[in-house]
Design a protein around this motif. Sequence first.
Motif, PDB file in Angstrom:
ATOM      1  N   PRO A 142      -7.234  56.241  84.508  1.00  0.00           N
ATOM      2  CA  PRO A 142      -8.209  56.630  85.473  1.00  0.00           C
ATOM      3  C   PRO A 142      -8.081  56.369  86.783  1.00  0.00           C
ATOM      4  CG  PRO A 142      -9.187  55.024  83.600  1.00  0.00           C
ATOM      5  CD  PRO A 142      -7.569  55.392  83.311  1.00  0.00           C
ATOM      6  N   SER A 143      -6.921  55.473  87.170  1.00  0.00           N
ATOM      7  CA  SER A 143      -6.639  55.432  88.514  1.00  0.00           C
ATOM      8  C   SER A 143      -5.970  56.832  89.027  1.00  0.00           C
ATOM      9  CB  SER A 143      -5.445  54.419  88.679  1.00  0.00           C
ATOM     10  OG  SER A 143      -4.735  54.542  87.568  1.00  0.00           O
ATOM     11  N   ASP A 144      -5.306  57.440  88.149  1.00  0.00           N
ATOM     12  CA  ASP A 144      -4.768  58.931  88.610  1.00  0.00           C
ATOM     13  C   ASP A 144      -5.742  59.681  89.122  1.00  0.00           C
ATOM     14  OD1 ASP A 144      -2.231  58.186  87.735  1.00  0.00           O
ATOM     15  OD2 ASP A 144      -2.528  58.529  85.832  1.00  0.00           O
ATOM     16  N   ILE A 145      -6.955  59.768  88.307  1.00  0.00           N
ATOM     17  CA  ILE A 145      -7.999  60.735  88.890  1.00  0.00           C
ATOM     18  C   ILE A 145      -8.536  60.247  90.166  1.00  0.00           C
ATOM     19  CG2 ILE A 145     -10.271  61.808  88.197  1.00  0.00           C
ATOM     20  CD1 ILE A 145      -7.658  61.959  86.180  1.00  0.00           C
ATOM     21  N   ALA A 146      -8.822  58.887  90.234  1.00  0.00           N
ATOM     22  CA  ALA A 146      -9.272  58.187  91.491  1.00  0.00           C
ATOM     23  C   ALA A 146      -8.792  58.414  92.568  1.00  0.00           C
ATOM     24  CB  ALA A 146      -9.483  56.641  91.191  1.00  0.00           C
ATOM     25  N   GLY A 147      -7.287  58.612  92.573  1.00  0.00           N
ATOM     26  CA  GLY A 147      -6.551  58.978  93.804  1.00  0.00           C
ATOM     27  C   GLY A 147      -6.852  60.414  94.126  1.00  0.00           C
ATOM     28  N   ALA A 148      -6.791  61.374  93.256  1.00  0.00           N
ATOM     29  CA  ALA A 148      -7.159  62.411  93.861  1.00  0.00           C
ATOM     30  C   ALA A 148      -8.669  62.735  94.299  1.00  0.00           C
ATOM     31  CB  ALA A 148      -7.131  63.625  92.334  1.00  0.00           C
ATOM     32  N   VAL A 149      -9.604  62.005  93.746  1.00  0.00           N
ATOM     33  CA  VAL A 149     -10.869  61.908  94.346  1.00  0.00           C
ATOM     34  C   VAL A 149     -10.773  61.340  95.962  1.00  0.00           C
ATOM     35  CG1 VAL A 149     -12.969  60.920  94.253  1.00  0.00           C
ATOM     36  CG2 VAL A 149     -11.904  61.932  92.129  1.00  0.00           C
TER      37      VAL A 149
ATOM     38  N   VAL B  22      -5.834  67.260  87.597  1.00  0.00           N
ATOM     39  CA  VAL B  22      -5.156  66.138  87.339  1.00  0.00           C
ATOM     40  C   VAL B  22      -4.952  66.045  85.987  1.00  0.00           C
ATOM     41  CG1 VAL B  22      -5.205  63.996  88.171  1.00  0.00           C
ATOM     42  CG2 VAL B  22      -6.763  65.444  89.312  1.00  0.00           C
ATOM     43  N   ASP B  23      -4.032  66.833  85.529  1.00  0.00           N
ATOM     44  CA  ASP B  23      -3.634  67.038  84.060  1.00  0.00           C
ATOM     45  C   ASP B  23      -2.162  66.676  83.833  1.00  0.00           C
ATOM     46  OD1 ASP B  23      -2.526  69.118  85.330  1.00  0.00           O
ATOM     47  OD2 ASP B  23      -3.612  70.567  84.110  1.00  0.00           O
TER      48      ASP B  23
ATOM     49  N   GLY C  71     -14.356  53.404  82.806  1.00  0.00           N
ATOM     50  CA  GLY C  71     -13.584  54.401  82.595  1.00  0.00           C
ATOM     51  C   GLY C  71     -13.259  55.165  84.099  1.00  0.00           C
ATOM     52  N   ILE C  72     -13.310  56.455  84.110  1.00  0.00           N
ATOM     53  CA  ILE C  72     -12.854  57.157  85.560  1.00  0.00           C
ATOM     54  C   ILE C  72     -13.921  57.030  86.526  1.00  0.00           C
ATOM     55  CG2 ILE C  72     -12.858  59.531  86.573  1.00  0.00           C
ATOM     56  CD1 ILE C  72     -11.928  60.450  83.796  1.00  0.00           C
ATOM     57  N   GLY C  73     -15.231  56.577  86.465  1.00  0.00           N
ATOM     58  CA  GLY C  73     -16.225  56.257  87.275  1.00  0.00           C
ATOM     59  C   GLY C  73     -15.604  54.939  87.964  1.00  0.00           C
ATOM     60  N   LEU C  74     -15.645  54.113  87.127  1.00  0.00           N
ATOM     61  CA  LEU C  74     -15.161  52.645  87.688  1.00  0.00           C
ATOM     62  C   LEU C  74     -13.966  52.683  88.670  1.00  0.00           C
ATOM     63  CD1 LEU C  74     -15.230  49.296  85.521  1.00  0.00           C
ATOM     64  CD2 LEU C  74     -13.540  49.685  87.359  1.00  0.00           C
ATOM     65  N   ALA C  75     -12.967  53.263  88.242  1.00  0.00           N
ATOM     66  CA  ALA C  75     -11.757  53.477  88.940  1.00  0.00           C
ATOM     67  C   ALA C  75     -11.952  54.151  90.175  1.00  0.00           C
ATOM     68  CB  ALA C  75     -10.456  54.306  87.981  1.00  0.00           C
ATOM     69  N   ILE C  76     -12.852  55.258  90.281  1.00  0.00           N
ATOM     70  CA  ILE C  76     -13.124  55.815  91.431  1.00  0.00           C
ATOM     71  C   ILE C  76     -14.087  55.049  92.434  1.00  0.00           C
ATOM     72  CG2 ILE C  76     -14.771  57.584  92.497  1.00  0.00           C
ATOM     73  CD1 ILE C  76     -14.142  59.418  90.052  1.00  0.00           C
ATOM     74  N   ALA C  77     -14.725  54.086  91.896  1.00  0.00           N
ATOM     75  CA  ALA C  77     -15.778  53.351  92.747  1.00  0.00           C
ATOM     76  C   ALA C  77     -14.691  52.146  93.379  1.00  0.00           C
ATOM     77  CB  ALA C  77     -16.646  52.514  91.841  1.00  0.00           C
TER      78      ALA C  77
END
Length: 263
Positions: free
Chosen positions: A231-238, A256-257, A31-37
Motif C-alpha cells: 500500500p505504501s507504494d501507491i501512497a507515495g505516488a499519491v 503504479v504496477d 489497505g491503500i486508503g490507510l497508507a495514503i492517509a
Amino acid sequence: MTNAAITPAAYAESLLSLEGQLAVVTGASQGIGLAIAECLASAGADVIGVSHDMPEGASAVRTAVEATGRTFTPLRADFSDRGQVTALAADLAGRGVDILINNGGTIRRAPAAVHTDEDFDHVLDVNLRSTFVLSREVGRTMIERGHGKIVNTASMLSFQGGINVPGYTSSKSAIAGLTKALANEWAEKGVNVNAVAPGYVATANTHDLRQDAARSDAILARIPAARWAQPSDIAGAVLFLCSRAADYVNGAILPVDGGWLAR
C-alpha cells in the motif's frame, strides 16, 4: 529554480510538503486508503478519513495519522447510498478541503453472462458516481479558492478488460475518462485532477489470490518488479500528485504496477 539560501535536499522536501493543508481520503480505514492517509499526514496534512465503517474513536488510521502530529477527523458514509454521498459531499464542501483522494471502492465478481443488474449498479454507484459527486462539490470550492488537488483511484483495468468483473472494469475505465474530463475543465482554474492506477497490491482484498500459489506465481512472472505492491507504494505516488512537484500534471492516469502494463 532553487533558492541559493537552501540546500537541494531542503528544496526537494519543500516540494513534497503538504504543511497546513486539509486532505480527505475515502476508503481510509484499511489497505491503500490507510497508507495514503498516513503518507499525507507525514507530509504535513491534516486528514479527514471516510469509510462506511469508520470508528468515531480508536482506529488504525487515526493512530497512524495522529502519530505524525496531525489531526484526524473520522466520517462515515455508505457510498452505495446516494443520499449519504450527497450529504457527505455537502459536508466536505464546507470544510475548506485542499486535497481530495477518491479511493473508496468495491468489486463484484461474476461472469458477464450472469452479472446482475444489481451488482453492476452497486459497483458503479460506489466506484464512479460517488467520485463524481464528491469531486463536483469539493471541486467547486477549490475553483473558488483557485487551488486544489484531486486524485482518483483508477486501476490496471482502466487500460485492460479483466475477467469476470464487467462492472468493476466499466467503473474504472470511466474513472480514467472522468479524470481527464475534469482536468480539461479545471486545470486553468488551479485545480489539478489526476489518478493513480494500482497494480496487484498486497491487501486484504487480494489475500486469497496471494494464497493461490499457481495464480500468484503467474502474476509475479508478469511483473517486472517481481513483487506485489505494498500500500505504501501507491501512497507515495499519491503524495507526488498532491504536491507542488505535480503542479503541471493534469489529467494523468499514473500506473503504479511494477511494470505490469509495460510487459
